[in-house]
Design a protein around this motif. Structure first.
Motif, PDB file in Angstrom:
ATOM      1  N   GLY A 180       0.796  -1.222   0.000  1.00  0.00           N
ATOM      2  CA  GLY A 180       0.000   0.000   0.000  1.00  0.00           C
ATOM      3  C   GLY A 180       0.828   1.270   0.000  1.00  0.00           C
ATOM      4  N   ILE A 181       2.099   1.164  -0.332  1.00  0.00           N
ATOM      5  CA  ILE A 181       2.967   2.339  -0.369  1.00  0.00           C
ATOM      6  C   ILE A 181       2.789   3.010  -1.730  1.00  0.00           C
ATOM      7  N   PRO A 182       2.354   4.275  -1.738  1.00  0.00           N
ATOM      8  CA  PRO A 182       2.091   4.961  -3.006  1.00  0.00           C
ATOM      9  C   PRO A 182       3.376   5.172  -3.825  1.00  0.00           C
ATOM     10  N   ALA A 183       3.307   4.837  -5.107  1.00  0.00           N
ATOM     11  CA  ALA A 183       4.472   4.928  -5.987  1.00  0.00           C
ATOM     12  C   ALA A 183       4.874   6.369  -6.295  1.00  0.00           C
ATOM     13  N   SER A 238       6.358   7.120   3.998  1.00  0.00           N
ATOM     14  CA  SER A 238       5.757   6.157   3.079  1.00  0.00           C
ATOM     15  C   SER A 238       5.313   4.886   3.796  1.00  0.00           C
ATOM     16  N   THR A 239       6.133   4.401   4.719  1.00  0.00           N
ATOM     17  CA  THR A 239       5.755   3.189   5.453  1.00  0.00           C
ATOM     18  C   THR A 239       4.561   3.459   6.362  1.00  0.00           C
ATOM     19  N   ASP A 240       4.471   4.666   6.911  1.00  0.00           N
ATOM     20  CA  ASP A 240       3.303   5.027   7.724  1.00  0.00           C
ATOM     21  C   ASP A 240       2.027   4.917   6.889  1.00  0.00           C
ATOM     22  N   ILE A 241       2.058   5.484   5.700  1.00  0.00           N
ATOM     23  CA  ILE A 241       0.886   5.452   4.822  1.00  0.00           C
ATOM     24  C   ILE A 241       0.531   4.007   4.469  1.00  0.00           C
ATOM     25  N   GLY A 242       1.540   3.240   4.068  1.00  0.00           N
ATOM     26  CA  GLY A 242       1.294   1.843   3.709  1.00  0.00           C
ATOM     27  C   GLY A 242       0.750   1.025   4.867  1.00  0.00           C
ATOM     28  N   PHE A 243       1.291   1.259   6.058  1.00  0.00           N
ATOM     29  CA  PHE A 243       0.849   0.496   7.222  1.00  0.00           C
ATOM     30  C   PHE A 243      -0.594   0.828   7.578  1.00  0.00           C
ATOM     31  N   TYR A 244      -0.967   2.103   7.498  1.00  0.00           N
ATOM     32  CA  TYR A 244      -2.336   2.476   7.817  1.00  0.00           C
ATOM     33  C   TYR A 244      -3.317   1.983   6.761  1.00  0.00           C
ATOM     34  N   LYS A 245      -2.860   1.825   5.518  1.00  0.00           N
ATOM     35  CA  LYS A 245      -3.733   1.315   4.462  1.00  0.00           C
ATOM     36  C   LYS A 245      -3.953  -0.188   4.590  1.00  0.00           C
ATOM     37  N   THR A 246      -2.865  -0.947   4.760  1.00  0.00           N
ATOM     38  CA  THR A 246      -2.955  -2.415   4.667  1.00  0.00           C
ATOM     39  C   THR A 246      -2.629  -3.144   5.958  1.00  0.00           C
ATOM     40  N   GLY A 247      -2.074  -2.443   6.951  1.00  0.00           N
ATOM     41  CA  GLY A 247      -1.624  -3.129   8.155  1.00  0.00           C
ATOM     42  C   GLY A 247      -0.458  -4.065   7.866  1.00  0.00           C
ATOM     43  N   PHE A 248       0.117  -3.929   6.683  1.00  0.00           N
ATOM     44  CA  PHE A 248       1.208  -4.770   6.190  1.00  0.00           C
ATOM     45  C   PHE A 248       0.844  -6.258   6.231  1.00  0.00           C
ATOM     46  N   LYS A 249      -0.451  -6.540   6.070  1.00  0.00           N
ATOM     47  CA  LYS A 249      -0.898  -7.931   6.006  1.00  0.00           C
ATOM     48  C   LYS A 249      -0.246  -8.698   4.848  1.00  0.00           C
ATOM     49  N   PRO A 250       0.083  -8.020   3.721  1.00  0.00           N
ATOM     50  CA  PRO A 250       0.780  -8.747   2.659  1.00  0.00           C
ATOM     51  C   PRO A 250       2.127  -9.338   3.108  1.00  0.00           C
ATOM     52  N   LEU A 251       2.762  -8.739   4.123  1.00  0.00           N
ATOM     53  CA  LEU A 251       4.001  -9.332   4.658  1.00  0.00           C
ATOM     54  C   LEU A 251       3.716 -10.686   5.279  1.00  0.00           C
ATOM     55  N   CYS A 252       2.589 -10.794   5.955  1.00  0.00           N
ATOM     56  CA  CYS A 252       2.194 -12.074   6.550  1.00  0.00           C
ATOM     57  C   CYS A 252       2.023 -13.124   5.456  1.00  0.00           C
ATOM     58  N   LYS A 253       1.419 -12.698   4.345  1.00  0.00           N
ATOM     59  CA  LYS A 253       1.194 -13.613   3.225  1.00  0.00           C
ATOM     60  C   LYS A 253       2.536 -14.060   2.625  1.00  0.00           C
ATOM     61  N   LEU A 254       3.481 -13.117   2.479  1.00  0.00           N
ATOM     62  CA  LEU A 254       4.791 -13.453   1.915  1.00  0.00           C
ATOM     63  C   LEU A 254       5.512 -14.507   2.752  1.00  0.00           C
ATOM     64  N   TYR A 255       5.439 -14.340   4.064  1.00  0.00           N
ATOM     65  CA  TYR A 255       6.170 -15.216   4.978  1.00  0.00           C
ATOM     66  C   TYR A 255       5.305 -16.321   5.573  1.00  0.00           C
ATOM     67  N   ASN A 256       4.108 -16.520   5.033  1.00  0.00           N
ATOM     68  CA  ASN A 256       3.192 -17.562   5.497  1.00  0.00           C
ATOM     69  C   ASN A 256       2.949 -17.509   6.998  1.00  0.00           C
ATOM     70  N   MET A 257       2.685 -16.315   7.499  1.00  0.00           N
ATOM     71  CA  MET A 257       2.368 -16.129   8.911  1.00  0.00           C
ATOM     72  C   MET A 257       0.889 -15.815   9.041  1.00  0.00           C
ATOM     73  N   SER A 258       0.336 -16.053  10.213  1.00  0.00           N
ATOM     74  CA  SER A 258      -1.051 -15.649  10.428  1.00  0.00           C
ATOM     75  C   SER A 258      -1.081 -14.135  10.624  1.00  0.00           C
ATOM     76  N   ASP A 259      -2.196 -13.525  10.285  1.00  0.00           N
ATOM     77  CA  ASP A 259      -2.331 -12.068  10.362  1.00  0.00           C
ATOM     78  C   ASP A 259      -2.120 -11.532  11.767  1.00  0.00           C
ATOM     79  N   GLU A 260      -2.424 -12.326  12.774  1.00  0.00           N
ATOM     80  CA  GLU A 260      -2.311 -11.855  14.151  1.00  0.00           C
ATOM     81  C   GLU A 260      -0.863 -11.679  14.600  1.00  0.00           C
ATOM     82  N   LYS A 261       0.067 -12.314  13.907  1.00  0.00           N
ATOM     83  CA  LYS A 261       1.464 -12.262  14.338  1.00  0.00           C
ATOM     84  C   LYS A 261       2.135 -10.933  14.010  1.00  0.00           C
ATOM     85  N   TRP A 262       1.567 -10.179  13.063  1.00  0.00           N
ATOM     86  CA  TRP A 262       2.178  -8.894  12.690  1.00  0.00           C
ATOM     87  C   TRP A 262       1.395  -7.780  13.372  1.00  0.00           C
ATOM     88  N   THR A 263       1.850  -7.381  14.555  1.00  0.00           N
ATOM     89  CA  THR A 263       1.072  -6.439  15.352  1.00  0.00           C
ATOM     90  C   THR A 263       1.685  -5.047  15.427  1.00  0.00           C
TER      91      THR A 263
END
Length: 132
Positions: free
Chosen positions: A20-23, A74-99
């Motif tokens: 969610g980081i704007p280009a 930029s990371t602030d904006i991305g984090f507020y948009k997506t919660g960086f849930k795509p990182l969980c998907k990349l590393y096969n973690m559950s969404d709750e682990k990225w807090t």
């Protein structure tokens, strides 16, 4: 540009956009270049404010502090948009682990490590002694 360089640039760009980081922000380009430099040379992560950020700053004709601040924005904006849930998907973690929102250097390291691993798996980059 080699196949590996093209692959790395494409992967880093995809990940940053998924986060969610704007280009259109300078921080996007700074994060992108930082990740690409760390993929090439992981030792740059040892002293990011002394080595990596000034190195990237030279590319954009700004100080290292400007690089750091623009990436943080930029990371602030991305984090507020997506919660960086795509990182969980990349590393096969559950969404709750990225807090928490990772720092810029943590995010760069996570992206660089993922791309290096994927490139090695694809045969675009030889495995290093550390990886065996």
């Amino acid at each position: 540009m080699t196949d590996f360089e093209l692959f790395a640039r494409e992967e880093v760009t995809k990940i940053l956009l998924e986060l969610g980081i704007p280009a259109n922000l300078q921080g996007f380009r700074c994060l992108q270049l930082c990740a690409l430099k760390v993929i090439e040379d992981p030792t740059l992560l040892r002293k990011v404010t002394k080595n990596l950020y000034p190195l990237v700053g030279k590319e954009f004709a700004v100080y290292g502090g400007v690089v750091e601040r623009s990436m943080r924005h930029s990371t602030d904006i991305g984090f507020y948009k997506t919660g960086f849930k795509p990182l969980c998907k990349l590393y096969n973690m559950s969404d709750e682990k990225w807090t928490y929102k990772p720092t810029s250097s943590e995010l760069i390291a996570l992206i660089a490590e993922y791309v290096r691993f994927k490139a090695q798996k694809s045969g675009l980059m030889p495995a290093t002694d550390d990886d065996e």
